[in-house]
Structure formats: C-alpha cells, structure tokens
Design an enzyme around this catalytic site. Structure first.
Site, PDB file in Angstrom:
ATOM      1  N   ALA A   1     -15.421   3.863   0.954  1.00  0.00           N
ATOM      2  CA  ALA A   1     -14.649   3.466  -0.228  1.00  0.00           C
ATOM      3  C   ALA A   1     -15.517   3.555  -1.480  1.00  0.00           C
ATOM      4  O   ALA A   1     -15.014   3.741  -2.577  1.00  0.00           O
ATOM      5  CB  ALA A   1     -14.130   2.045  -0.032  1.00  0.00           C
TER       6      ALA A   1
ATOM      7  N   ASP B   1      -9.461  -6.828   3.414  1.00  0.00           N
ATOM      8  CA  ASP B   1      -8.145  -7.321   3.003  1.00  0.00           C
ATOM      9  C   ASP B   1      -8.016  -8.822   3.233  1.00  0.00           C
ATOM     10  O   ASP B   1      -7.080  -9.456   2.731  1.00  0.00           O
ATOM     11  CB  ASP B   1      -7.035  -6.625   3.815  1.00  0.00           C
ATOM     12  CG  ASP B   1      -6.853  -5.181   3.400  1.00  0.00           C
ATOM     13  OD1 ASP B   1      -7.079  -4.895   2.216  1.00  0.00           O
ATOM     14  OD2 ASP B   1      -6.491  -4.368   4.254  1.00  0.00           O
TER      15      ASP B   1
ATOM     16  N   THR C   1     -18.241   5.807  -2.071  1.00  0.00           N
ATOM     17  CA  THR C   1     -18.494   7.193  -2.514  1.00  0.00           C
ATOM     18  C   THR C   1     -17.202   7.977  -2.707  1.00  0.00           C
ATOM     19  O   THR C   1     -17.155   8.925  -3.475  1.00  0.00           O
ATOM     20  CB  THR C   1     -19.371   7.942  -1.493  1.00  0.00           C
ATOM     21  OG1 THR C   1     -18.671   7.962  -0.235  1.00  0.00           O
ATOM     22  CG2 THR C   1     -20.711   7.267  -1.303  1.00  0.00           C
ATOM     23  N   ARG C   2     -16.155   7.584  -1.979  1.00  0.00           N
ATOM     24  CA  ARG C   2     -14.832   8.237  -2.011  1.00  0.00           C
ATOM     25  C   ARG C   2     -14.915   9.726  -1.691  1.00  0.00           C
ATOM     26  O   ARG C   2     -14.232  10.543  -2.281  1.00  0.00           O
ATOM     27  CB  ARG C   2     -14.148   8.005  -3.365  1.00  0.00           C
ATOM     28  CG  ARG C   2     -13.823   6.514  -3.591  1.00  0.00           C
ATOM     29  CD  ARG C   2     -13.438   6.212  -5.009  1.00  0.00           C
ATOM     30  NE  ARG C   2     -12.179   6.819  -5.353  1.00  0.00           N
ATOM     31  CZ  ARG C   2     -11.856   7.207  -6.583  1.00  0.00           C
ATOM     32  NH1 ARG C   2     -12.720   7.071  -7.556  1.00  0.00           N
ATOM     33  NH2 ARG C   2     -10.691   7.727  -6.828  1.00  0.00           N
ATOM     34  N   MET C   3     -15.834  10.079  -0.817  1.00  0.00           N
ATOM     35  CA  MET C   3     -15.902  11.470  -0.338  1.00  0.00           C
ATOM     36  C   MET C   3     -16.558  11.499   1.050  1.00  0.00           C
ATOM     37  O   MET C   3     -17.202  10.544   1.466  1.00  0.00           O
ATOM     38  CB  MET C   3     -16.654  12.359  -1.319  1.00  0.00           C
ATOM     39  CG  MET C   3     -18.040  11.912  -1.653  1.00  0.00           C
ATOM     40  SD  MET C   3     -18.718  12.957  -2.963  1.00  0.00           S
ATOM     41  CE  MET C   3     -20.187  12.078  -3.368  1.00  0.00           C
TER      42      MET C   3
ATOM     43  N   ASP D   1     -14.481  15.347  10.252  1.00  0.00           N
ATOM     44  CA  ASP D   1     -13.425  14.442   9.781  1.00  0.00           C
ATOM     45  C   ASP D   1     -12.314  14.364  10.828  1.00  0.00           C
ATOM     46  O   ASP D   1     -11.565  15.323  11.016  1.00  0.00           O
ATOM     47  CB  ASP D   1     -12.880  14.957   8.446  1.00  0.00           C
ATOM     48  CG  ASP D   1     -11.939  13.961   7.787  1.00  0.00           C
ATOM     49  OD1 ASP D   1     -11.565  12.993   8.468  1.00  0.00           O
ATOM     50  OD2 ASP D   1     -11.594  14.159   6.606  1.00  0.00           O
TER      51      ASP D   1
ATOM     52  N   ASP E   1       0.851  -1.186   0.000  1.00  0.00           N
ATOM     53  CA  ASP E   1       0.000   0.000   0.000  1.00  0.00           C
ATOM     54  C   ASP E   1       0.884   1.232   0.000  1.00  0.00           C
ATOM     55  O   ASP E   1       1.952   1.223   0.602  1.00  0.00           O
ATOM     56  CB  ASP E   1      -0.865   0.017   1.269  1.00  0.00           C
ATOM     57  CG  ASP E   1      -2.049  -0.893   1.129  1.00  0.00           C
ATOM     58  OD1 ASP E   1      -2.662  -0.887   0.066  1.00  0.00           O
ATOM     59  OD2 ASP E   1      -2.338  -1.624   2.093  1.00  0.00           O
TER      60      ASP E   1
END
Lengths: 87, 688
Positions: free
Chosen positions: B389, B533, B391-393, B356, B319
């Site tokens: 993961a 994972d 929507t990635r926002m 956040d 990663d």
C-alpha cells in the site's frame, strides 16, 4: 417431659429449628411472603372496619392481599420504567 | 485492504440449521418460561401471569374476594374460562419468543457439531510432537495439522501451505488456500478441516474462546441484551400498563357507586384487554427474529444492538472493489507510449507480472501471451517485488540489476524520476483517457523508461445502482472509497450512483470519513477484512468484517459475514430497517386494538348505568363479550407470530411514507380487525 416445651428440646430438634431459621434468612421469597401475610393483618383489619358486615374475615384478608399485590405490581412497573435495562 | 477472490455468483444464503423438532422444543420452552423468575422479565405479560393466578383462585372459590350474587357454578365456569384464556395468552407469548429463540438454538447446534474435542499434535520446544486433547491447548502454543485432520482451535499459520475446507462454517464448498505471511490467508478457524498437505499453526485463542464458541454464544442468545429501541418501547408499554392498572384498580368503587358491582375476574379481564399484550408478547420475538434473519444471511451479529443500528444507519462507507464493482479487474488493453511498440510493452508487462498471483496480474499475463509476448530472460534468475500500500507498485528485479515495475501512474512516475528518467505529456493523456473510461490505468516501466499503460477494466455490479437509489430514497448516503485516481473514481461513482467518493484513499482515510460523518450525528456502516481496517471497523456503528479477514478485523467488527461478501452490508441495512418497521407496525396494531376491546368490555361492566348504547357490536351478553375480547386478545398473538418472525414486507420508502403506510395498514387495520373478530367469536360462543 413435654416434647413441645422449648426447654425440653433435644439437640437435633434445636439444630432443625436453626436450619429452618437459616433457610428462612437465606431464601428471600418465602421470607417476603411470610412478611406480606403478616403485614396483611393491618389492611385486612382496615377493610373489615370500613365495610362492616359486607365481607367476612377471610374475604377481607384476601382483599387485603389483593391490594398489596396490586401495589407491589405497581411498584414493579415503576422499577421497569426507571431501570428497563434490568429486565 | 484486500478482498477474497472466490466466485460468488448468485449463490443465495441457505440456512444450515436443522429445524426438526423446533416447534416441539418451543412448546416445551413456552411452559418453562412460566417460571416467575423468567416471566418477570416481560412486565406486560407478567401482569397477565399474575392475573391468571388470581382468576384461578376465584375459580376455586368465587366468593374469595366478596360474595357474588350470581349462581356460583356459573360464576366458577366463567372464571375458569377466563383463567384458561389468560393462561394461554401467556403461553402464546412465551411460544412466540421460544420459536424465535429456537431458530437460533438450532443454528447453534449446527455450529456445535463442527466443534469437536479432537486430539491435536502439539509441537514441543524440541520440535517433536505430542498428542494432546484440543481442550488442553493454550494460546501461543503450536500444533501441526496434516491432511484429513480437523484444525483443533483458532490460529495463525506459521509454516506450510494447505487447502482448508471451511464449509462447516461458511457453507462454501470450495476449499480455501492457507499459507503464512499474509493477513487473510494465514488465519485459520477451529473446526475446519485440512484437505491437503500440512500446516504448522500458532494458537490464538484458548479453548472455549474461539470463533465458533463465540458464534454459538451469540446465536443462542446467551449474550442477548435489550437494544436501545427495545428499552424505549418497553418503557412506553410499561407506562401504558401502569396507567391501566391504576385505572382498573380504582374502577371497583366507581362501579359500586353506579350500582354495577363487578367481580375481580371481570376487572382482571378488562385490565388484560386494555394493556398492550400483543406487542408485549411479540416484542422479544421480533428482536430475536431480526438477529435470526441476519444469521440466515450467513452473517453473525455480536448483538441485537448491531442489527438494530443497521436500520438506523445514515451513511454507508463502501469499498469500490468487490462491493460496487466485480472483484476482479481484468487487463483489457495495452497502450504504448513514448514511441514504444505494442510488442515491447506486452513483453515488459509480462515480465512485471511474473510473480503477481492476483487476478489482475494473471489477466495481464494472459493478455500479454495472447499478443505473443515472450520473456527474454530466465525466470529463475529473477526476484519478485510484492505490491504494498505504501509503494503502490509491484514488479520484478532482473539478474543484471534491472528493475521492472507496474503500478499506479503517480507511483511509477516517482519511480522513474528517482532513476533520472523523464516524463512525457503522452503518459498523462493516456492516463486520463483510461480514467475517463472508468478503468484503472497501470503504468509499466523498466528502470527510468516508461513503456506504456495497462487498461484494467472495472465492471460495476449489475443492479447496484438500483440498490443505491433505494438506499437514497430511505435517506441513506453512500460513500465509495477507492485507491484509484480521482477521474476513474468519479466515472465509477457516477456509473454506480453513489452519493460521494474518496479517490486515492488509504486505509487511514476510512476512519477519518467515519469520524467526520459521526461528528455530524450520523450512524455509519462499513465493511473491512484487513488488520488495518480494524480501527475503522471498531469506530463504525456497524462494522461488517469478512470471515476471510484477519482475527483483528473480526474482533473489532460487530458483525462477521461468513460468505465474505461485502455487498451484504446493503442487505443488512434492509434487514435492520425491516426490524424497526415490524416493531413499529405491531406496536401500532396492538395499541389500535384497544378501541374495539374497550367497546366490548366497558358497556358490559356499566350496563346498569345506562351506557348500553356503547355496545355498538351488539354482543350477546356480558359473559360472551368478555370471553370474546379475551379470546381475540389471546389468539392474535400466535396469529401474528409469522409476521413477527418474517418481518413486515420491506419497501424502500421515506420516513413520512412509512409512517403513513403504518397508520393506514396497521393503525386502521388494528381498529377494524378486532371489531370483526370479536363479533365473530361472540356469534360462535354458546353463551347467551
């Protein structure tokens, strides 16, 4: 009454003999050793016959055992070669 | 996938094991291992063990297998000395193994101390609690743990937020925050201590099957089985032993034929000198020490096979964040677009990151506040939108239905388009500019209007490029996986020196990459910590799970890093290679030793046959020659124990270079060293 005559054995003596027999059956190592010592009479005779007076009876018997042990070790090594994951 | 955000710095792994009494216990174990049921597991040393018994018998009666012509007392003394040396050869080999095992046992003891049979507060169906022993708890039950108490067994946090001291397992003194609902932070380990507040925990493992229990079993070697390389080497050593056994067993008639009758003790000495006792005695110690080296790195390997696989790895899937770059990307600049002012962008960015709590989010808040941004609404009236993961926002929903979002540029573009907004080329230009700098661009919008781009700066870890160069030199290919766009990924990949990269990767891409590499016959290693994972960790030949990760990840992987440092995968490859190199080096050395031992013993057996010229070392007498060779044979085992445990010094070389180095150092050294050592021992020995 002769205590060494099997006919005159007392029950506890019979039980003791039975117990020894069961233990002999259950425990592999003493049984194999006993069989080896008995079987060794054959190679020991062969050793003595082949060498004449070079070896005494006990030396021939010891050499016979050594020969059998060597063969057993060789067999063991073959087992390791073909089934190494067991070791 | 997420990574732990604690600072690791340059913290080195420190063994938490107590080494007191290690050698005392190893000496005891060395004698316990004389038990034939244990001795039989090592074919080479078992032959020496049987030889010791036979020589002991001929010590008691030198004429047992035939009448000897020499003085019986002198013969008895020689046989006795041979018996003693052979006995110590076996004991030294056992000692090597016991020392290696002892280090694992010491670590197990240290772990066992953390596992205590504490009382637990079991939560009953009516909500009341009942005090029960931790051993009485079962999977699925719930327990309440308050500040100061030890968590009785492994579990998942159902409710509550608390800081937990995991130092007993990880050695990390800083407490870790545990809370429900997240993959990483909701997993707790039995034996760790709650430092503040309280947690309601659902038990995920029955007593005796928890993480610490499994770790104890592993480091103690209870589950140790031979690795494929060990099996192959065992077969090779056994074949050599078999050949020499047959040769020596049939040598006596030949010796008699050339009028040089030999005794059984001398034949056994020849056999022991010729069979590869050095590597036979050290083989298991090398394997155990390899696992121990991994454990000293605060990594628990599920098997020696996993450690060995590290040495054979062809491809590393890494990663980007946390492994190649420093874990925390920080906001470096706000770049307004579409004619918006910097102040307005800073205000929107501040609002978007209100909820956040990631380091990235906090750095955005800090930068915005530094620029003087202030919220123009009451935070209590708003609602946070978490990152996913899919929507990635992430962002904030305001009271009047307005939606502020920040995230991947593509995702934000989609969001704006869905609300009827229009896109401008300026955004794409800014996106490319940030990407080309190796940074991560995050677009910020409110409803259908894009305000600008946040430049998140990625910093490549110092020294990582050199590590990748070394790996490349050893034939290991590195692939970087990142959720970043292709331009950013290519810049970071170039800077870090990885061989390949996959941009905008999803967790599913990991398993695809691994399968693709494996289909080409390669061995793949990877790291992971999330539940998503787990399939890739199970698929990889070497899967390194982070201790901070989920139970699923830890169970799927064949290694667990207690420090949760993904960079360690590179160290593990080095350790695996070192293990293989050490084993190869000592095998070469052991077999090369035979030449000198041959020249020491053979001329003495056939001295009457006119081959005295072969006594090139000029050894004093047959007795001295045999004893010198056997003493060397015995002493070389303990002399090489430190090398077997520590491993041959690792240098990043190609396979050809390694082979040349091995042959030069350990092959040639293995030929020369015994000549010198045997001659020296011969000079010292009083036998004339």
């Amino acid at each position: 009454m002769n205590p060494f005559n099997p006919i005159h054995f007392l029950p506890f003596q019979v039980e003791a003999i039975q117990a020894i027999g069961i233990q002999l059956y259950r425990r592999k190592v003493p049984r194999y050793l006993f069989c080896l010592l008995c079987f060794n009479l054959i190679p020991a005779l062969a050793v003595q016959a082949a060498t004449g007076d070079v070896f005494s009876r006990s030396q021939a018997y010891a050499l016979g055992i050594l020969g059998l042990v060597t063969v057993a070790l060789s067999g063991y090594l073959f087992v390791v070669m073909f089934q190494p994951e067991r070791f | 996938m997420s990574t732990q955000t604690k600072r690791r710095g340059d913290r080195k792994h420190t063994p938490k094991t107590k080494m007191i009494g290690l050698y005392k216990r190893a000496i005891q174990d060395a004698f316990h291992k004389l038990d034939p049921r244990i001795a039989v597991r090592n074919p080479v040393m078992f032959l020496v063990w049987v030889g010791t018994i036979v020589t002991a018998l001929v010590t008691l009666d030198p004429n047992l297998f035939g009448t000897v012509t020499a003085d019986p007392n002198q013969q008895r003394l020689l046989n006795g000395l041979i018996t003693l040396i052979l006995f110590f050869t076996v004991v030294f080999a056992n000692f090597a193994e016991a020392v290696a095992e002892g280090r694992g046992k010491a670590q197990a003891d240290s772990l066992r101390a953390t596992r205590s049979d504490t009382m637990a507060r079991k939560v009953l169906p009516d909500g009341s609690t009942q005090s029960v022993p931790s051993t009485a708890l079962r999977r699925g039950e719930q327990v309440k743990v308050i500040a100061g108490e030890i968590i009785p067994v492994d579990g998942e946090v159902v409710s509550g937020i608390a800081s937990v001291d995991e130092s007993a397992i990880t050695g990390e003194s800083a407490p870790v925050l545990k809370q429900p609902g997240t993959d990483i932070a909701s997993s707790v380990t039995g034996g760790t201590r709650v430092m503040s507040d309280e947690l309601l925990i659902r038990i995920t493992a029955d007593p005796g099957q928890g993480f610490i229990d499994r770790m104890i079993a592993l480091v103690e070697g209870a589950e140790r089985s031979k690795t494929p390389n060990e099996i192959a080497l065992t077969v090779l050593l056994t074949v050599l032993t078999q050949v020499f056994l047959i040769v020596v067993a049939t040598l006596s008639p030949l010796a008699n034929y050339v009028n040089t009758p030999t005794t059984i003790a001398i034949l056994i000495s020849l056999l022991v000198a010729l069979i590869p006792t050095t590597i036979g005695g050290l083989l298991s110690a090398i394997g155990i020490a390899g696992m121990d080296r991994v454990a000293q790195f605060n990594v628990i390997a599920t098997s020696g096979r996993a450690v060995e696989a590290c040495g054979d790895v062809n491809t590393l899937v890494l990663d980007k964040t946390g492994t190649i770059t420093l874990g925390n990307r920080l906001a470096d600049e706000f770049i307004p677009v579409n004619g918006h002012s910097l102040d307005r962008l800073a205000t929107i960015a501040l609002a978007s990151s209100l909820f956040d709590e990631t380091p990235e989010g906090r750095s955005i808040v800090q930068l915005a506040e530094k620029l003087g941004a202030k919220l123009d609404f009451q935070p209590e009236t708003t609602e946070g939108v978490e990152f996913s993961a899919r929507t990635r926002m992430s962002g904030t929903n305001l009271a009047h239905g307005q939606q502020i979002r920040k995230g991947a540029v593509d995702a934000i573009k989609g969001f704006v388009r869905s609300r009827g907004g229009s896109l401008t080329p300026e955004l794409d230009a800014t996106y490319e500019r940030v990407s080309k700098l190796g940074g991560t661009p995050l677009a910020v919008c409110q409803d259908s209007e894009i305000y600008g781009v946040i430049y998140l700066k990625d910093i490549v870890k110092p020294g990582i490029k050199e590590r990748f160069d070394q790996l490349r030199c050893m034939g290991v290919r590195t692939i970087m996986l990142t959720g970043d766009n292709r331009i950013t990924a290519s810049v970071i990949a170039q800077e870090a020196g990885v061989d390949d990269f996959i941009a905008e990767a999803t967790p599913e891409d990991k398993i695809d990459v691994i399968r693709q590499e494996q289909s080409q016959g390669k061995l793949v290693a990877m790291t992971g910590d999330g539940t998503n994972d787990a399939p890739a960790l199970a698929q990889a030949n070497v899967g390194l799970a982070m201790n901070s990760g989920t139970q699923a990840a830890k169970e799927a992987a064949n290694m667990v890093d207690l420090d949760s440092d993904p960079t360690k995968l590179i160290d593990l490859v080095t350790i695996g290679k070192q293990l293989l190199i050490t084993r190869g080096a000592l095998t070469t050395f052991s077999i090369a030793n035979d030449i000198a031992k041959y020249f020491a013993i053979i001329p003495t057996i056939f001295s009457a046959a006119g081959i005295g010229a072969l006594n090139i070392m000029g050894l004093k007498s047959p007795q001295s020659a045999i004893l010198s060779a056997l003493i060397y044979n015995a002493l070389i085992i303990p002399a090489l124990i430190p090398l077997a445990l520590k491993g041959v010094e690792f240098r990043p070389l190609t396979a050809d270079q390694l082979l040349r180095r091995n042959i030069l150092f350990f092959g040639l050294g293995g030929v020369i060293a015994p000549f010198i050592a045997i001659k020296l021992i011969d000079v010292i020995l009083p036998f004339a």
